[in-house]
Design an enzyme around this catalytic site. Structure first.
Site, PDB file in Angstrom:
ATOM      1  N   ASP A  43      43.946  43.447  46.573  1.00  0.00           N
ATOM      2  CA  ASP A  43      42.763  42.551  46.858  1.00  0.00           C
ATOM      3  C   ASP A  43      42.808  42.578  48.500  1.00  0.00           C
ATOM      4  O   ASP A  43      43.764  42.134  48.994  1.00  0.00           O
ATOM      5  CB  ASP A  43      42.904  41.150  46.435  1.00  0.00           C
ATOM      6  N   THR A  65      37.298  44.101  51.132  1.00  0.00           N
ATOM      7  CA  THR A  65      37.542  45.583  51.721  1.00  0.00           C
ATOM      8  C   THR A  65      36.359  46.038  51.995  1.00  0.00           C
ATOM      9  O   THR A  65      36.394  46.618  53.112  1.00  0.00           O
ATOM     10  CB  THR A  65      38.350  46.057  50.341  1.00  0.00           C
ATOM     11  N   ASP A  93      38.014  36.825  41.328  1.00  0.00           N
ATOM     12  CA  ASP A  93      36.952  37.594  41.711  1.00  0.00           C
ATOM     13  C   ASP A  93      35.868  37.806  40.860  1.00  0.00           C
ATOM     14  O   ASP A  93      34.557  37.732  41.034  1.00  0.00           O
ATOM     15  CB  ASP A  93      37.376  39.113  42.225  1.00  0.00           C
TER      16      ASP A  93
HETATM   17  P1  ADP Z   1      36.212  45.194  47.679  1.00  0.00           P
HETATM   18  O1  ADP Z   1      37.340  44.245  48.072  1.00  0.00           O
HETATM   19  O2  ADP Z   1      35.332  45.426  48.817  1.00  0.00           O
HETATM   20  O3  ADP Z   1      35.457  44.331  46.338  1.00  0.00           O
HETATM   21  P2  ADP Z   1      37.203  46.902  45.651  1.00  0.00           P
HETATM   22  O4  ADP Z   1      38.384  47.581  45.660  1.00  0.00           O
HETATM   23  O5  ADP Z   1      36.834  45.868  44.676  1.00  0.00           O
HETATM   24  O6  ADP Z   1      36.620  46.358  47.115  1.00  0.00           O
HETATM   25  O7  ADP Z   1      36.013  48.084  45.544  1.00  0.00           O
HETATM   26  C1  ADP Z   1      34.611  47.644  45.522  1.00  0.00           C
HETATM   27  C2  ADP Z   1      33.716  48.766  45.380  1.00  0.00           C
HETATM   28  O8  ADP Z   1      34.281  49.884  44.021  1.00  0.00           O
HETATM   29  C3  ADP Z   1      32.511  48.796  45.192  1.00  0.00           C
HETATM   30  O9  ADP Z   1      31.670  49.481  45.952  1.00  0.00           O
HETATM   31  C4  ADP Z   1      32.141  48.987  43.605  1.00  0.00           C
HETATM   32  O10 ADP Z   1      30.413  49.280  43.414  1.00  0.00           O
HETATM   33  C5  ADP Z   1      32.941  50.291  43.356  1.00  0.00           C
HETATM   34  N1  ADP Z   1      33.324  50.266  41.833  1.00  0.00           N
HETATM   35  C6  ADP Z   1      33.748  49.436  41.093  1.00  0.00           C
HETATM   36  N2  ADP Z   1      34.095  49.930  39.661  1.00  0.00           N
HETATM   37  C7  ADP Z   1      33.420  51.025  40.126  1.00  0.00           C
HETATM   38  C8  ADP Z   1      33.728  52.481  39.046  1.00  0.00           C
HETATM   39  N3  ADP Z   1      33.809  52.321  37.963  1.00  0.00           N
HETATM   40  N4  ADP Z   1      33.094  53.581  39.768  1.00  0.00           N
HETATM   41  C9  ADP Z   1      32.916  53.812  41.076  1.00  0.00           C
HETATM   42  N5  ADP Z   1      33.126  52.629  41.976  1.00  0.00           N
HETATM   43  C10 ADP Z   1      33.163  51.675  41.344  1.00  0.00           C
HETATM   44 MG    MG Z   2      36.302  43.706  44.607  1.00  0.00          MG
END
Ligand code: ADP
Ligand code: MG
Length: 529
Positions: A71, A105, A395
């Site tokens: 996170d 992130t 989240d």
């Molecule tokens: P943040 O802290 O920005 O939320 P995350 O590590 O949660 O970072 O990643 C968020 C990103 O991952 C978003 O752009 C989301 O669309 C993407 N994402 C989530 N699930 C998938 C998936 N199954 N395949 C590709 N991208 C994904």
């Molecule tokens: Mg996220």
């Protein structure tokens, strides 16, 4: 008027000291590049955690406490960051977390890349003001693009996908994100009333040990508190509830009086008095018609015995936060003196029962008459797992709320970012002068998000971007990095159910732009020693 490096000014020959002797000062390009480097370093630190195949970070505090997380907000919050410009990026993550609860992130990585592009522009002698104006213009185009891509027609299926997208990549232990996403949507629907979503009425209770089969949604409040006596009922229907902040026991006398007992009668009298005092708690509660009492303070063995004899179910040392939730759900008012308990201070619940999980008892307060509280009860193998589960669920609850309350969802997996970058790049052509360079730089900076997602899913980032652009060209917003199996592929995010709340992207664009332009504009750092 001359100015020396210690901030000393000369006016008419007399020196004027503006800064104290030990204040440190960096100026001009030095200040700029050190600030930018610091900002970039912070964003670099969280970059590898972005997306479903992002890696985790293990953070060790100075007291040796270990946190394992994916996170962004938690990482930046736990890292001991001192540099003031780096601290601004941490604030980006904090704002993002506070406003929409996810996308930290994304926001930090984008801010870092905007800074990096700004650095190139500064090197090419583009004035900071021009960069700031160009970025602001690009930001507005980006926000319009997010708006355009947003879909506000949300059913539960879509909401489950949003919840799941926000949790993928987080270590949720044995519990599948599909199951959790379902709980999240049910929980939010439960507190979705006429006045909007009462997000605070959704609580998460994690329990270490045992299998994930205990994962469930409780229509009420769950507390760790255990009954204070074995002979108490463990299941009460139509319960009248009191929530108190009073210790049940012999009141300590203020003066340490020592009195001698001279006869058996006197001894009996003293014991009777004490017994009356201890019995008074149970008597007062029974008189008021209370079936169940929660106390945030202690209940001694003897008053517990009297309570049991009255058939009252009592819990002590209830967590303050849980006591507040129980009071709010049942309509009880917390009191610090049961002797003066009034009817209006009592709450009611359909059922209150004690259930055993492994070697722990949990109290369930269900069907409270005052508010629609729900609790997600989730088990995880170890504390590290339950901690990360709690963060993932927070989240997910936030994104579902954000999707419902502020502007729907957009395609995830970098699809929105590619479309945004494309639109900004297109608009740049119409921008006059050097500002055009800044608008273009903004578009290039946005590309870092899909590029990082591709990288983190094991794809070649350059090929990934090329394929994404081609896909977006064919159908805007429908080309994403989709993580499935070993490697990511380019696919349709909507079909794959990869969706993010529009608010997350909006907030990320806004806060990242703000931080980056603020840092780029600074050309003088004066710090007190
Ligand atoms: P943040 O802290 O920005 O939320 P995350 O590590 O949660 O970072 O990643 C968020 C990103 O991952 C978003 O752009 C989301 O669309 C993407 N994402 C989530 N699930 C998938 C998936 N199954 N395949 C590709 N991208 C994904
Ligand atoms: Mg996220």
């Amino acid at each position: 008027m001359a100015e020396s490096d210690s901030g000393q000014r000369r006016m008419g020959g007399r020196p004027v000291f503006v800064l104290s002797d030990d204040a440190e000062r960096t100026r001009g390009e030095d200040a700029q590049s050190s600030n930018i480097a610091a900002g970039k370093a912070v964003s670099e630190a969280v970059r590898t955690t972005l997306g479903p195949r992002g890696m985790d970070k293990m953070l060790v505090s100075d007291t040796g406490e270990v946190t394992i997380t994916n996170d962004g907000a938690t990482i930046l919050d736990t890292m001991d960051i001192e540099h003031p410009a780096a601290q601004m990026l941490v604030e980006v993550a904090e704002t993002q977390e506070a406003e929409v609860g996810d996308g930290t992130t994304t926001a930090a990585v984008l801010a870092g890349e905007l800074l990096s592009k700004a650095e190139n522009l500064l090197d090419d002698d583009v004035h900071p003001t021009t960069i700031v104006e160009g970025y602001a213009e690009a930001r507005d185009i980006a926000l319009d693009a997010v708006e355009y891509l947003a879909d506000a027609d949300l059913d539960d299926d879509l909401l489950r996908q949003v919840a799941e997208s926000s949790m993928t990549g987080k270590g949720t232990g044995d519990v599948t994100t599909t199951k959790l996403a379902d709980l999240v949507v049910r929980a939010i629907r439960h507190v979705d009333g006429e006045e909007g979503i009462a997000r605070d009425d959704v609580r998460v209770h994690t329990q270490t040990g045992g299998s994930s089969s205990a994962t469930e949604l409780v229509e009420g409040v769950v507390s760790d508190a255990e009954p204070v006596h074995d002979n108490m009922p463990r299941h009460v229907e139509d319960a009248t509830v009191a929530v108190v902040d009073e210790a049940f026991g012999v009141r300590e006398t203020e003066i340490d009086a020592e009195y001698s007992v001279e006869s058996v009668d006197q001894l009996t009298a003293a014991m009777d008095a004490e017994e009356r005092e201890l019995r008074a708690y149970a008597d007062a509660l029974a008189d008021a018609g209370v079936d169940v009492v929660f106390s945030t303070d202690s209940i001694d063995d003897r008053p517990a015995g009297f309570l049991a004899a009255e058939g009252i179910l009592a819990f002590d040392d209830v967590d303050d936060d849980e006591a507040r939730a129980i009071a709010s759900a049942t309509g009880a008012t917390r009191t610090s003196k049961v002797e003066d308990l009034e009817d209006a201070e009592l709450g009611t619940a359909e059922t209150i029962r004690v259930r055993t999980f492994g070697d722990a008892d949990l109290a369930f307060v269900e069907g409270g008459s005052a508010a629609e509280a729900v609790t997600m009860l989730v088990r995880g193998g170890t504390e590290h797992v339950t901690d990360e589960l709690e963060r993932a669920l927070a989240d997910a609850l936030d994104v579902v709320t954000a999707a419902l309350e502020s502007g729907g969802v957009v395609p995830g997996g970098g699809a929105t970012e590619i479309a945004v970058a494309d639109r900004v790049r297109e608009a740049a052509a119409g921008v006059e002068g050097r500002k055009q360079l800044a608008v273009e730089a903004f578009a290039d900076a946005v590309d870092v998000l899909p590029r990082t997602l591709a990288e983190n899913t094991g794809m070649d980032p350059i090929d990934g971007l090329v394929d994404l652009r081609a896909g977006n060209e064919a159908e805007e917003g429908r080309a994403a990095i989709v993580a499935s199996g070993e490697r990511g592929t380019v696919g349709d995010p909507v079909e794959a159910g990869v969706l993010d709340p529009a608010a997350v992207k909006r907030e990320a664009v806004e806060s990242a732009t703000e931080a980056a332009t603020m840092i780029a504009r600074i050309d003088d750092v004066i710090s007190a020693a």
